[in-house]
Design a protein around this motif. Structure first.
Motif, PDB file in Angstrom:
ATOM      1  N   GLY A 143       0.811  -1.218   0.000  1.00 33.41           N
ATOM      2  CA  GLY A 143       0.000   0.000   0.000  1.00 33.41           C
ATOM      3  C   GLY A 143       0.837   1.258   0.000  1.00 33.41           C
ATOM      4  N   GLN A 144       0.466   2.210   0.871  1.00 32.29           N
ATOM      5  CA  GLN A 144       1.099   3.517   0.907  1.00 32.29           C
ATOM      6  C   GLN A 144       2.286   3.585   1.855  1.00 32.29           C
ATOM      7  OE1 GLN A 144       0.104   5.974  -1.251  1.00 32.29           O
ATOM      8  NE2 GLN A 144      -1.143   4.277  -2.033  1.00 32.29           N
ATOM      9  N   VAL A 145       2.736   2.447   2.349  1.00 34.67           N
ATOM     10  CA  VAL A 145       3.891   2.438   3.250  1.00 34.67           C
ATOM     11  C   VAL A 145       5.112   2.962   2.512  1.00 34.67           C
ATOM     12  CG1 VAL A 145       5.480   0.948   4.505  1.00 34.67           C
ATOM     13  CG2 VAL A 145       3.034   0.561   4.686  1.00 34.67           C
ATOM     14  N   GLN A 146       5.798   3.951   3.095  1.00 37.20           N
ATOM     15  CA  GLN A 146       6.991   4.531   2.465  1.00 37.20           C
ATOM     16  C   GLN A 146       8.245   3.972   3.132  1.00 37.20           C
ATOM     17  OE1 GLN A 146       7.221   8.807   2.509  1.00 37.20           O
ATOM     18  NE2 GLN A 146       9.119   8.849   1.306  1.00 37.20           N
ATOM     19  N   PRO A 147       9.036   3.188   2.414  1.00 38.09           N
ATOM     20  CA  PRO A 147      10.218   2.568   3.022  1.00 38.09           C
ATOM     21  C   PRO A 147      11.231   3.597   3.499  1.00 38.09           C
ATOM     22  CG  PRO A 147       9.675   1.525   0.922  1.00 38.09           C
ATOM     23  CD  PRO A 147       8.844   2.762   1.020  1.00 38.09           C
ATOM     24  N   ALA A 148      11.899   3.280   4.618  1.00 38.70           N
ATOM     25  CA  ALA A 148      12.981   4.112   5.146  1.00 38.70           C
ATOM     26  C   ALA A 148      14.251   3.292   5.336  1.00 38.70           C
ATOM     27  CB  ALA A 148      12.562   4.746   6.474  1.00 38.70           C
ATOM     28  N   ASP A 209       7.672 -12.489  17.556  1.00 40.07           N
ATOM     29  CA  ASP A 209       7.965 -13.528  16.588  1.00 40.07           C
ATOM     30  C   ASP A 209       8.675 -12.888  15.412  1.00 40.07           C
ATOM     31  OD1 ASP A 209       5.820 -12.716  14.517  1.00 40.07           O
ATOM     32  OD2 ASP A 209       4.674 -12.969  16.376  1.00 40.07           O
ATOM     33  N   LEU A 210       9.351 -13.705  14.617  1.00 34.18           N
ATOM     34  CA  LEU A 210      10.155 -13.203  13.514  1.00 34.18           C
ATOM     35  C   LEU A 210       9.465 -13.466  12.181  1.00 34.18           C
ATOM     36  CD1 LEU A 210      13.684 -14.366  14.682  1.00 34.18           C
ATOM     37  CD2 LEU A 210      12.907 -12.006  14.466  1.00 34.18           C
ATOM     38  N   SER A 211       9.635 -12.549  11.261  1.00 36.39           N
ATOM     39  CA  SER A 211       9.216 -12.737   9.877  1.00 36.39           C
ATOM     40  C   SER A 211       9.898 -11.644   9.067  1.00 36.39           C
ATOM     41  CB  SER A 211       7.692 -12.711   9.731  1.00 36.39           C
ATOM     42  OG  SER A 211       7.162 -11.494  10.220  1.00 36.39           O
ATOM     43  N   ILE A 212       9.113 -10.702   8.521  1.00 35.12           N
ATOM     44  CA  ILE A 212       9.674  -9.655   7.662  1.00 35.12           C
ATOM     45  C   ILE A 212       9.524  -8.301   8.360  1.00 35.12           C
ATOM     46  CG2 ILE A 212       9.442  -8.485   5.439  1.00 35.12           C
ATOM     47  CD1 ILE A 212       8.521 -11.115   4.253  1.00 35.12           C
ATOM     48  N   PHE A 213      10.624  -7.555   8.443  1.00 43.91           N
ATOM     49  CA  PHE A 213      10.637  -6.257   9.114  1.00 43.91           C
ATOM     50  C   PHE A 213      11.361  -5.231   8.236  1.00 43.91           C
ATOM     51  CE2 PHE A 213      10.544  -9.402  12.488  1.00 43.91           C
ATOM     52  CZ  PHE A 213       9.652  -8.887  13.415  1.00 43.91           C
ATOM     53  N   GLY A 214      10.918  -3.974   8.330  1.00 44.84           N
ATOM     54  CA  GLY A 214      11.613  -2.899   7.638  1.00 44.84           C
ATOM     55  C   GLY A 214      11.228  -1.545   8.199  1.00 44.84           C
ATOM     56  N   LEU A 215      12.165  -0.612   8.160  1.00 49.46           N
ATOM     57  CA  LEU A 215      11.881   0.755   8.620  1.00 49.46           C
ATOM     58  C   LEU A 215      10.963   1.469   7.628  1.00 49.46           C
ATOM     59  CD1 LEU A 215      15.284   2.239   9.884  1.00 49.46           C
ATOM     60  CD2 LEU A 215      13.328   1.512  11.237  1.00 49.46           C
ATOM     61  N   ILE A 216      10.059   2.287   8.164  1.00 48.40           N
ATOM     62  CA  ILE A 216       9.181   3.104   7.321  1.00 48.40           C
ATOM     63  C   ILE A 216       9.134   4.530   7.864  1.00 48.40           C
ATOM     64  CG2 ILE A 216       7.731   1.177   6.592  1.00 48.40           C
ATOM     65  CD1 ILE A 216       5.646   2.130   8.669  1.00 48.40           C
ATOM     66  N   TRP A 217       8.799   5.464   6.954  1.00 51.61           N
ATOM     67  CA  TRP A 217       8.578   6.854   7.358  1.00 51.61           C
ATOM     68  C   TRP A 217       7.126   7.017   7.805  1.00 51.61           C
ATOM     69  CZ3 TRP A 217      12.927   9.426   7.731  1.00 51.61           C
ATOM     70  CH2 TRP A 217      13.982   9.133   6.872  1.00 51.61           C
ATOM     71  N   ILE A 218       6.905   7.726   8.889  1.00 52.35           N
ATOM     72  CA  ILE A 218       5.541   8.031   9.309  1.00 52.35           C
ATOM     73  C   ILE A 218       5.234   9.522   9.147  1.00 52.35           C
ATOM     74  CG2 ILE A 218       5.261   6.068  10.839  1.00 52.35           C
ATOM     75  CD1 ILE A 218       6.061   7.766  13.173  1.00 52.35           C
ATOM     76  N   LYS A 219       6.192  10.255   8.532  1.00 55.05           N
ATOM     77  CA  LYS A 219       5.944  11.634   8.122  1.00 55.05           C
ATOM     78  C   LYS A 219       5.861  11.647   6.606  1.00 55.05           C
ATOM     79  CE  LYS A 219       7.875  14.453  11.861  1.00 55.05           C
ATOM     80  NZ  LYS A 219       8.853  15.521  12.197  1.00 55.05           N
ATOM     81  N   LYS A 220       4.826  12.252   6.075  1.00 56.66           N
ATOM     82  CA  LYS A 220       4.611  12.252   4.631  1.00 56.66           C
ATOM     83  C   LYS A 220       5.625  13.126   3.911  1.00 56.66           C
ATOM     84  CE  LYS A 220       1.054   9.536   4.452  1.00 56.66           C
ATOM     85  NZ  LYS A 220       1.165   8.218   3.793  1.00 56.66           N
ATOM     86  N   LYS A 221       6.000  14.256   4.521  1.00 59.57           N
ATOM     87  CA  LYS A 221       6.913  15.182   3.870  1.00 59.57           C
ATOM     88  C   LYS A 221       8.136  15.370   4.754  1.00 59.57           C
ATOM     89  CE  LYS A 221       7.116  19.707   1.627  1.00 59.57           C
ATOM     90  NZ  LYS A 221       6.406  20.947   1.304  1.00 59.57           N
ATOM     91  N   LEU A 222       9.294  15.161   4.166  1.00 59.17           N
ATOM     92  CA  LEU A 222      10.538  15.271   4.914  1.00 59.17           C
ATOM     93  C   LEU A 222      11.253  16.548   4.511  1.00 59.17           C
ATOM     94  CD1 LEU A 222      11.758  11.583   4.529  1.00 59.17           C
ATOM     95  CD2 LEU A 222      10.469  12.578   6.417  1.00 59.17           C
ATOM     96  N   GLY A 223      11.333  17.480   5.444  1.00 54.74           N
ATOM     97  CA  GLY A 223      11.974  18.763   5.157  1.00 54.74           C
ATOM     98  C   GLY A 223      13.373  18.858   5.709  1.00 54.74           C
ATOM     99  N   PHE A 224      14.057  17.732   5.824  1.00 58.76           N
ATOM    100  CA  PHE A 224      15.405  17.737   6.392  1.00 58.76           C
ATOM    101  C   PHE A 224      16.284  16.769   5.606  1.00 58.76           C
ATOM    102  CE2 PHE A 224      12.466  15.114   8.899  1.00 58.76           C
ATOM    103  CZ  PHE A 224      12.999  13.850   8.703  1.00 58.76           C
ATOM    104  N   PRO A 225      17.607  16.991   5.629  1.00 58.25           N
ATOM    105  CA  PRO A 225      18.505  16.083   4.900  1.00 58.25           C
ATOM    106  C   PRO A 225      18.652  14.761   5.638  1.00 58.25           C
ATOM    107  CG  PRO A 225      19.793  17.691   6.113  1.00 58.25           C
ATOM    108  CD  PRO A 225      18.343  18.080   6.292  1.00 58.25           C
ATOM    109  N   ILE A 226      19.115  13.760   4.903  1.00 62.38           N
ATOM    110  CA  ILE A 226      19.371  12.456   5.506  1.00 62.38           C
ATOM    111  C   ILE A 226      20.844  12.091   5.287  1.00 62.38           C
ATOM    112  CG2 ILE A 226      16.998  11.670   5.246  1.00 62.38           C
ATOM    113  CD1 ILE A 226      19.513  10.141   2.943  1.00 62.38           C
TER     114      ILE A 226
END
Length: 449
Positions: A143-148, A209-226
């Motif tokens: 869906g709309q999950v944005q990977p981080a 329990d273990l399966s599939i994990f990944g970081l996601i953004w919970i802010k739609k707009k990122l106004g800072f550098p990474i």
């Protein structure tokens, strides 16, 4: 009366013996209420103690609240750069896997906190166990999950992993410390896990329990550098021209994952750290200036977490050019985000020293020297045997022995016997296939192969 806890866990069971003066901060855990058990402690004396001194002892299973509190105290007292023991995982491939897919394997012999040197994942282990993990594609109907960060499939048959730490690429501040969460994918469902804690480098969660994990953004707009990185790969094109691939990537993309997709190119190691703004345009500064760069500028997108890692820029070079100067600029204002530096494209041999190509390890020597290690560690035995058989490099009798063997080790012994019968050409092809399928193992055993 003052009490203090001293805790220890018996190796033979999960029980612990607590000899205590109770420390004030833990007192509430042992106070009896209407629905709690009241216990009578055993009164013991040590051989050297006088008649007035008694130690009260109770043997009991470790309270889950105490365990959680101990882990929280351990975590909060740890700096962002100190993640316990660093290990390099074994990289294995299953017989049915494609050449780009590798599984990392970590065999843990005791409880503790362990950081992977290739992916920067941290595993908090409550006991011994084997951990298998690999990256998988994000485009799985999430869906709309944005990977981080990369998406990891993690397995541990012993169930001894209690916490996971995922490396992030955020430049840590009060403004953006709450911009990350973890997606837990099971059977097509996605659970959003809020972090226990976010450090300057990692997002920490506890797991059931273990399966599939990944970081996601919970802010739609990122106004800072990474935190970003610049990775370079050189590939020959013709006898007159070569191309330098330049990748702009988030800082938490494992270099090993990018290398796996560019095995036919030379990885050029250099200082890679930089800061990048998502959705900004960037350009290359390249000297000599007559080198052709394409595209002229490119937008940095914060979603290249595999499985494909395509270059952001390509620099077309004359095959005789051995050194360039390279930098990365913001296209709009010309600000350098990755300062211009020297990039050596070849390593010229010193006078009187043989070129590295003449000092490489012959395939016959590699197979002979590493026979025992190959038997124990090569995992893609049947895939290699199938390829050799299809090229008529081993006969059907030898192939049948490999196929009929019960264990992977026995299969590898029969395959090595077949290599001995086939001679240098067969061993050369075996080594080529092994580098293609398990290049981390080859790099470890024979870096000059």
């Amino acid at each position: 009366m003052r009490f203090k806890i001293r805790k220890g866990v018996e190796s033979s069971s999960e029980q612990s013996v607590v000899m205590f003066r109770i420390r004030r901060s833990f007192l509430s855990l042992f106070q009896a209420s209407d629905d709690e058990e009241v216990f009578t402690p055993e009164c013991v004396q040590r051989d050297d103690e006088d008649k007035h001194k008694t130690i009260y002892r109770r043997r009991f299973g470790m309270n889950p609240d105490v365990m959680r509190l101990q882990r929280a105290e351990s975590s909060s007292g740890q700096s962002s750069s100190d993640y316990g023991e660093v290990f390099t995982p074994e990289c294995v491939q299953r017989d049915d896997q494609e050449k780009h897919k590798t599984i990392y394997r970590f065999v843990c012999s005791h409880a503790g906190q362990f950081q992977c040197s290739l992916t920067s994942l941290v595993f908090v282990m409550e006991d011994e166990g084997e951990v298998l993990y690999n990256t998988v594609s994000w485009d799985s109907g999430l869906g709309q999950v944005q990977p981080a960060g990369p998406l990891y499939n993690i397995e541990c048959s012993a169930g001894s992993v209690s916490h996971l730490h995922f490396q992030h690429c955020v430049i840590f501040s009060e403004e953006n410390k709450d911009c990350l969460a973890v997606a837990h994918v099971t059977g097509g469902n996605v659970e959003i896990i809020q972090p226990l804690r976010v450090t300057e480098t990692h997002v920490i969660i506890d797991i059931r329990d273990l399966s599939i994990f990944g970081l996601i953004w919970i802010k739609k707009k990122l106004g800072f550098p990474i935190k970003g990185q610049v990775l370079l790969f050189l590939r020959p094109v013709t006898v007159k021209q070569k191309i330098l691939n330049v990748h702009l990537l988030p800082g938490n993309v494992p270099v090993s994952e990018v290398q796996r997709w560019h095995l036919d190119k030379k990885y050029i190691e250099t200082s890679s750290k930089c800061q990048l703004f998502p959705k900004k345009q960037y350009s290359l500064c390249c000297q000599p200036e007559d080198c052709e760069v394409q595209p002229v500028s490119e937008m940095f997108e914060l979603d290249p977490f595999g499985p494909n890692y395509h270059p952001t820029f390509e620099v077309f070079l004359d095959v005789n050019i051995e050194e360039i100067r390279l930098g990365v600029l913001e296209t709009r204002d010309g600000k350098e985000v990755w300062k211009t530096r020297r990039i050596l494209l070849t390593v010229a041999p010193s006078k009187g020293v043989e070129p590295p190509v003449q000092r490489r390890i012959p395939e016959t020597e590699f197979v002979k020297t590493n026979r025992d290690k190959l038997i124990q560690r090569v995992s893609s035995v049947m895939a290699i045997a199938d390829s050799l058989m299809s090229q008529d490099m081993i006969n059907s009798e030898m192939y049948s022995k490999v196929r009929a063997a019960d264990t992977r080790e026995e299969k590898m012994r029969h395959l090595l016997d077949a290599l001995d019968s086939g001679g240098a050409a067969v061993k050369a092809e075996f080594c080529r296939l092994l580098k293609e399928k398990e290049h981390h193992l080859v790099n470890e055993l024979g870096p000059h192969l």
